[in-house]
Scaffold this active site. Structure first.
Site, mmCIF file in Angstrom:
data_model
loop_
_atom_site.group_PDB
_atom_site.id
_atom_site.type_symbol
_atom_site.label_atom_id
_atom_site.label_comp_id
_atom_site.label_asym_id
_atom_site.label_seq_id
_atom_site.Cartn_x
_atom_site.Cartn_y
_atom_site.Cartn_z
ATOM 1 C CD GLU A 114 43.033 27.288 16.028
ATOM 2 O OE1 GLU A 114 43.464 27.160 14.878
ATOM 3 O OE2 GLU A 114 41.850 27.598 16.284
ATOM 4 C CB SER A 171 27.184 21.588 18.810
ATOM 5 O OG SER A 171 28.207 22.305 19.425
ATOM 6 C CB CYS A 201 37.176 25.865 16.854
ATOM 7 S SG CYS A 201 36.083 24.654 16.208
HETATM 8 S S1 SF4 Z 1 35.776 20.789 17.330
HETATM 9 FE FE1 SF4 Z 1 34.683 21.011 15.368
HETATM 10 S S2 SF4 Z 1 34.532 18.889 14.554
HETATM 11 FE FE2 SF4 Z 1 34.991 18.760 16.767
HETATM 12 S S3 SF4 Z 1 32.989 18.587 17.788
HETATM 13 FE FE3 SF4 Z 1 33.559 20.793 17.786
HETATM 14 S S4 SF4 Z 1 32.567 21.584 15.921
HETATM 15 FE FE4 SF4 Z 1 32.613 19.341 15.687
#
Ligand code: SF4
Length: 336
Positions: free
Chosen positions: A86, A208, A324
Site C-alpha cells: 500500500e 513509534s 497502514c
Molecule cells: S507496519 Fe504496523 S506492525 Fe509493522 S512496525 Fe509499523 S505499526 Fe508495527
C-alpha cells in the site's frame, strides 16, 4: 536486480563501455522524469534500450486499486512482483506527501496495526520503493514534494534498501527531494537508529513510541520486549546528540491502553529535557478491536503544561482505509 534500484554510478558501471553521459541520461529518465518504460527514453539508442529491458528491467510493478477519500487523500494498492503493498498520497497546504511501504507485510506485530496480518513476507527493493513514489504521483496528477517511509513494514529491518531509496530520491540529478522533506519512521531498532545519524543525518527520524513505560508499550508493541524504553531513549539521545536534530515520537491514543492522564504525565516525564516533538495520533481503524481515545485535547494539554512540544496529527484518508495495512488486508486482488 531492477534498474530503478541503481545509482547513477552503478548504472555507469553496468553499462561500461558506454560513455558516462549515457548513465546520466538514463538516471534522469528514471528518477527525474519518472518514466515507466524504456520506450520513453527517446535519446537512448533503441538497441541499448532493448538490451536493458532484458538484462536490467524495471521492477514488476502495477497499480491494482486506487481509492480517493473526500479529503483528497489517495490510497493505492500496488502489486510488486505479485505481492500486495500500500501507498498513500496525502495532499497538504504546503504540497503533497507520499507514504511508502518498505516491506511486504510486517513481522513487528504491533497490536493495533493491520499491516502485521499475514506477517513479514519480504523486503522491498529501493527500486520498488521509488516505483511507489513515481506511480502514485502519476496517478495523483500533481508533483509530490515530501516522502514519509511510514507505510507497511519496519524500514530499519530493510535498512540498506531504505537508505538507498533515500539517496535515490534525494539525488540532484533525479527528483532532488530535500533531506528535510524525507521522514523515516521506526518502531525502534536501536543499532539502526544510531547508524541513521551517520548515514542520513539530515533526514527526519520518527519513532513509534505509543507507551512511555515498558508495560504499556509492551502491551501494544512486541518490540518493547526486546528493547526497553530506557534503551530506546538512550539510542534516540545518541541520534539527537550526533545530528543536533529533534526526534519526533509518534503516540497513537488508544482507549483503555495508553491514553489516561497518568499515561500523559509519564510521557511528559520521559520527554523532559529531550530534543523531541510528540505527535499524538488518533487511531484510524486498525486491528485488534482497539478504539480511538476521545480525550486527545486533554492529553495534549497535560503535555503542553509540562513544556513538551506536542501536536495532534490531523488524520487524513480514513474513508479509504489509509491506516497502514487495511486495504491490503481487506481487498487484495481486486482490479483497479
Ligand atoms: S507496519 Fe504496523 S506492525 Fe509493522 S512496525 Fe509499523 S505499526 Fe508495527
Amino acid at each position: 536486480m531492477d534498474i530503478l534500484s541503481l545509482s547513477e554510478d552503478e548504472i555507469f558501471e553496468f553499462l561500461k563501455p558506454q560513455p558516462r553521459f549515457r548513465a546520466g541520461q538514463i538516471f534522469s529518465w528514471l528518477h527525474k522524469s519518472g518514466v515507466s518504460g524504456f520506450s520513453e527514453m527517446t535519446n537512448v539508442p533503441a538497441k541499448l534500450r532493448e538490451e536493458l529491458s532484458k538484462t536490467l528491467p524495471f521492477p514488476d510493478f502495477s497499480a491494482r486499486r486506487r481509492l480517493e477519500a473526500p479529503d483528497g487523500a489517495v490510497k493505492y494498492l500496488f502489486s510488486a512482483a505479485g505481492d500486495f503493498i500500500e501507498t498513500v498520497v496525502i495532499p497538504q497546504s504546503y504540497g503533497a506527501t507520499v507514504c511508502v511501504s518498505s516491506q511486504v507485510g510486517c513481522g513487528m506485530g504491533c497490536a493495533f496495526c493491520a499491516s502485521k496480518e499475514g506477517g513479514f513476507i519480504r523486503d522491498l527493493s529501493a527500486g520498488e520503493m521509488c516505483a511507489q513514489f513515481y506511480e502514485a504521483e502519476r496517478g495523483f496528477g500533481r508533483r509530490i514534494s515530501r516522502v514519509v517511509v511510514m507505510g507497511g513494514g519496519e524500514p530499519f529491518l530493510n535498512y540498506e534498501n531504505t537508505v538507498k531509496f533515500i539517496n535515490l530520491i534525494n539525488a540532484a540529478a533525479g527528483r532532488n527531494i530535500g533531506s528535510r522533506n524525507i521522514t523515516v519512521s521506526t518502531c525502534g531498532i536501536l543499532d539502526k537508529i544510531i547508524s541513521f545519524a551517520k548515514d542520513a543525518p539530515q533526514v527526519n527520524l520518527s519513532v513509534s513510541l505509543h507507551g512511555a513505560d515498558d508495560k504499556t508499550r509492551a502491551a501494544l508493541m512486541p518490540v518493547a520486549k526486546s528493547y526497553s524504553v530506557a534503551d530506546l531513549m538512550a539510542a534516540c539521545d545518541i541520534y539527537a546528540a550526533k545530528t543536533r536534530r529533534r526526534v519526533t515520537y509518534e503516540y497513537t491514543l488508544i482507549d483503555g491502553a495508553n491514553s489516561s492522564p497518568e499515561h500523559a504525565r509519564s510521557l511528559a516525564a520521559l520527554m523532559r529535557g529531550r530534543l523531541a516533538h510528540v505527535n499524538l495520533i488518533r487511531l484510524n481503524g486498525g486491528a485488534g478491536g482497539f478504539r480511538p481515545a476521545e480525550n486527545a485535547a486533554g492529553f495534549l494539554s497535560i503535555l503542553a503544561k509540562a513544556g513538551v512540544a506536542a501536536t495532534i496529527r490531523k488524520s487524513r484518508g480514513g474513508a479509504v482505509h489509509a491506516a497502514c495495512g487495511q486495504l491490503r488486508a481487506g481487498k487484495a486482488g481486486s482490479a483497479i
